[in-house]
Design a protein around this motif. Structure first.
Motif, mmCIF file in Angstrom:
data_model
loop_
_atom_site.group_PDB
_atom_site.id
_atom_site.type_symbol
_atom_site.label_atom_id
_atom_site.label_comp_id
_atom_site.label_asym_id
_atom_site.label_seq_id
_atom_site.Cartn_x
_atom_site.Cartn_y
_atom_site.Cartn_z
ATOM 1 N N LEU A 10 35.067 37.519 35.753
ATOM 2 C CA LEU A 10 35.788 37.937 34.543
ATOM 3 C C LEU A 10 36.491 36.765 33.871
ATOM 4 O O LEU A 10 36.593 36.719 32.640
ATOM 5 C CB LEU A 10 36.783 39.039 34.882
ATOM 6 C CG LEU A 10 36.159 40.394 35.229
ATOM 7 C CD1 LEU A 10 37.243 41.376 35.665
ATOM 8 C CD2 LEU A 10 35.393 40.942 34.057
ATOM 9 N N GLY A 11 36.967 35.804 34.658
ATOM 10 C CA GLY A 11 37.586 34.612 34.072
ATOM 11 C C GLY A 11 36.595 33.818 33.243
ATOM 12 O O GLY A 11 36.902 33.391 32.117
ATOM 13 N N VAL A 12 35.401 33.625 33.772
ATOM 14 C CA VAL A 12 34.375 32.899 33.029
ATOM 15 C C VAL A 12 33.941 33.688 31.806
ATOM 16 O O VAL A 12 33.749 33.133 30.720
ATOM 17 C CB VAL A 12 33.173 32.585 33.947
ATOM 18 C CG1 VAL A 12 32.016 32.019 33.153
ATOM 19 C CG2 VAL A 12 33.583 31.613 35.028
ATOM 20 N N CYS A 42 37.129 40.419 52.820
ATOM 21 C CA CYS A 42 36.925 41.231 51.615
ATOM 22 C C CYS A 42 38.213 41.430 50.831
ATOM 23 O O CYS A 42 38.177 41.651 49.622
ATOM 24 C CB CYS A 42 36.342 42.600 51.991
ATOM 25 S SG CYS A 42 34.685 42.489 52.670
ATOM 26 N N LEU A 43 39.359 41.375 51.478
ATOM 27 C CA LEU A 43 40.624 41.587 50.773
ATOM 28 C C LEU A 43 41.042 40.364 49.979
ATOM 29 O O LEU A 43 41.644 40.484 48.913
ATOM 30 C CB LEU A 43 41.721 41.973 51.770
ATOM 31 C CG LEU A 43 41.486 43.307 52.482
ATOM 32 C CD1 LEU A 43 42.573 43.535 53.526
ATOM 33 C CD2 LEU A 43 41.468 44.433 51.474
ATOM 34 N N ARG A 44 40.749 39.161 50.501
ATOM 35 C CA ARG A 44 41.174 37.951 49.796
ATOM 36 C C ARG A 44 40.093 37.422 48.851
ATOM 37 O O ARG A 44 40.393 36.683 47.926
ATOM 38 C CB ARG A 44 41.531 36.876 50.814
ATOM 39 C CG ARG A 44 42.790 37.236 51.547
ATOM 40 C CD ARG A 44 43.352 36.172 52.442
ATOM 41 N NE ARG A 44 42.496 35.007 52.666
ATOM 42 C CZ ARG A 44 42.732 34.123 53.600
ATOM 43 N NH1 ARG A 44 43.766 34.268 54.399
ATOM 44 N NH2 ARG A 44 41.930 33.092 53.763
ATOM 45 N N GLY A 45 38.873 37.779 49.061
ATOM 46 C CA GLY A 45 37.791 37.327 48.201
ATOM 47 C C GLY A 45 37.794 38.095 46.889
ATOM 48 O O GLY A 45 37.865 39.311 46.871
ATOM 49 N N LYS A 46 37.735 37.373 45.784
ATOM 50 C CA LYS A 46 37.787 38.024 44.473
ATOM 51 C C LYS A 46 36.652 37.499 43.574
ATOM 52 O O LYS A 46 36.888 36.795 42.598
ATOM 53 C CB LYS A 46 39.117 37.730 43.811
ATOM 54 C CG LYS A 46 40.333 38.014 44.674
ATOM 55 C CD LYS A 46 41.138 39.126 44.075
ATOM 56 C CE LYS A 46 42.416 39.344 44.812
ATOM 57 N NZ LYS A 46 42.335 39.915 46.114
ATOM 58 N N PRO A 47 35.394 37.827 43.893
ATOM 59 C CA PRO A 47 34.288 37.326 43.071
ATOM 60 C C PRO A 47 34.306 37.895 41.654
ATOM 61 O O PRO A 47 33.952 37.205 40.706
ATOM 62 C CB PRO A 47 33.036 37.765 43.827
ATOM 63 C CG PRO A 47 33.476 38.906 44.672
ATOM 64 C CD PRO A 47 34.917 38.647 45.001
ATOM 65 N N PHE A 48 34.755 39.128 41.503
ATOM 66 C CA PHE A 48 34.784 39.717 40.158
ATOM 67 C C PHE A 48 35.873 39.095 39.295
ATOM 68 O O PHE A 48 35.726 39.000 38.085
ATOM 69 C CB PHE A 48 34.964 41.237 40.239
ATOM 70 C CG PHE A 48 33.772 41.918 40.842
ATOM 71 C CD1 PHE A 48 32.557 41.910 40.182
ATOM 72 C CD2 PHE A 48 33.857 42.558 42.055
ATOM 73 C CE1 PHE A 48 31.438 42.518 40.733
ATOM 74 C CE2 PHE A 48 32.753 43.164 42.618
ATOM 75 C CZ PHE A 48 31.541 43.152 41.953
ATOM 76 N N LEU A 49 36.951 38.630 39.913
ATOM 77 C CA LEU A 49 38.004 37.957 39.165
ATOM 78 C C LEU A 49 37.485 36.629 38.602
ATOM 79 O O LEU A 49 37.745 36.298 37.442
ATOM 80 C CB LEU A 49 39.225 37.720 40.061
ATOM 81 C CG LEU A 49 40.456 37.165 39.367
ATOM 82 C CD1 LEU A 49 40.935 38.135 38.292
ATOM 83 C CD2 LEU A 49 41.546 36.906 40.387
ATOM 84 N N GLY A 50 36.741 35.876 39.401
ATOM 85 C CA GLY A 50 36.127 34.636 38.907
ATOM 86 C C GLY A 50 35.120 34.914 37.811
ATOM 87 O O GLY A 50 35.057 34.206 36.800
#
Length: 151
Positions: free
Chosen positions: A128-130, A118-126
């Protein structure tokens, strides 16, 4: 051969050409299609713009009348007005494909950015990038439409 002795080449404006047999001059026996090109030129005058637009509208009306009057003749007009209509019609037709591809890209960005940790996974960052890229594309398209495609 024209009446005044000049030779005119209109091969690029013919379609479905049948060449004349046993002829070295490359003469045409018949053609199934012909393209007639006529250029309107205005000198950046609002009056001439209005006249050119009226001329194009009248030309398109005449082309539709010719097409309706004959079953053997297929008439297709291509003017700046028809290009504008095609541009806007394409936007309406492509709307569903664009939405489906957007959902697929968002899903792929979210899944590819997810990890078990959970600390390294960044689904919201991906995600927001799109979304940032989509907002930039919509803004560019808006500027293009507002300026009538004259960017």
């Amino acid at each position: 051969m024209l009446k005044d002795g000049r030779v005119a080449f209109i091969g690029h404006q013919l379609g479905g050409v049948i060449p004349a047999p046993n002829n070295r001059d490359q003469q045409v026996k018949s053609a199934r299609a012909v393209q007639i090109t006529y250029y309107l030129h205005n000198y950046d005058s609002l009056t001439q713009d209005a006249i050119a637009e009226q001329w194009e509208s009248e030309f398109c009306r005449l082309a539709r009348q010719l097409a309706a009057a004959s079953e053997d003749l297929y008439v297709q007009s291509l003017t700046s007005l028809s290009l504008w209509r095609d541009f806007h019609r394409t936007g309406v037709l492509a709307r569903s494909e664009v939405l489906v591809s957007l959902v697929l890209i968002l899903l792929a960005a979210t899944v590819s950015s997810s990890m078990r940790d959970c600390l390294r996974g960044k689904p919201f960052l991906g995600l927001l990038g799109v979304l940032t890229i989509c907002i930039a594309n919509v803004t560019a398209a808006g500027i293009f439409v507002i300026s009538d495609g004259e960017v």
